[in-house]
Enzyme design. Sequence first.
Site, PDB file in Angstrom:
ATOM      1  N   HIS A  47      94.200 108.003  17.568  1.00 45.91           N
ATOM      2  CA  HIS A  47      93.547 106.992  16.746  1.00 45.91           C
ATOM      3  C   HIS A  47      94.514 106.415  15.716  1.00 45.91           C
ATOM      4  CE1 HIS A  47      90.504 105.884  13.484  1.00 45.91           C
ATOM      5  NE2 HIS A  47      90.181 105.115  14.512  1.00 45.91           N
ATOM      6  N   HIS A  89      94.046  97.722  10.682  1.00 46.64           N
ATOM      7  CA  HIS A  89      92.630  98.052  10.861  1.00 46.64           C
ATOM      8  C   HIS A  89      91.709  97.246   9.955  1.00 46.64           C
ATOM      9  CE1 HIS A  89      88.887 100.267   9.944  1.00 46.64           C
ATOM     10  NE2 HIS A  89      88.879 100.452  11.250  1.00 46.64           N
TER      11      HIS A  89
END
Length: 314
Positions: A47, A89
């Site tokens: 991730h 992100h």
Amino acid sequence: MSRYSLMTALLMTPMVITGIATAATAANDTPLKQQREDLTSFQVIAHRGASGHAPESTLAAYELAHRWGVDYLELDAQLSADGEVVLFHDDTLERTSDGEGHIHDYTLAELKTLDTGTWFHEAHPERTEEEYRGAQILTLDELFDHFGHTTRYYIETKSPDLNPGLEEALVERLEAYDMIEQGRVLVQSFDQESLLKVRTANPHVPLIQLLWYSPSEQDSATLTEWNDTTPGADSIRDEDFERIAEYAVGIGTNAAYRGHEVIDADFVRQAQTHGLSVHVYTINGQDEMKRLMALGVDGLFTDYPDRLLELVSE
């Protein structure tokens, strides 16, 4: 023909036939088919890289994960003001850089002046790796140039409403690096429309529909999905999975909400019955990793891929 020659020919015939069949099978195999087959095995998904050990979405985090041998490097794609595909992100810059404001308001040259590593030392004062300081925002091209086809990439189209044209720009880069036909990429999104735009741009891109289950604001005993892509996980129907399977090869979902489980083994099996892989995000504790692996999920997103790899190798 001598008796020896005849016997040799008879003995060799099955081998020859087997060899021809094997060659024919190999000829029909493609990297895309192999990727789909591999999705039936358990996948370790790093991730934003090994983001528990290094600043998320930086080359340092991706290098660690790649060195450990993960199946996929996960990343978030957005657009700079001048249309470059960058890895970041949040919609805004403050949390993981020394900048401020929306990422799409800055050109790539302006984004490259930002430090996306020093915040990690402030959030984790026990970390001593000075080389993280001054880390730059990566472009997708830079990541591909660095790792090429030596790994696979799990890319989210982030905030499509704030990044118009992202899907087309992303597919253009994937095609330029031959990532699609070589079975090197999955594209994920919470936004179904964004996934369908990717499919329109290139129908061969394997897609993952992201889902988020939580209690309804009106009735805490009832689960809802964030974008109403499906009913709640506890009341999902075959036709809901069938609809996703029309365009996607899998789903990415949360497993719990504030400590309360929102999916179970029946949910996992039901999705798999309709040809959908089930990947769960973002799991960092080994006890929870073990629990979900026992449910039969097909992969886990984690900030600590070393912890998951340790369990997979047992």
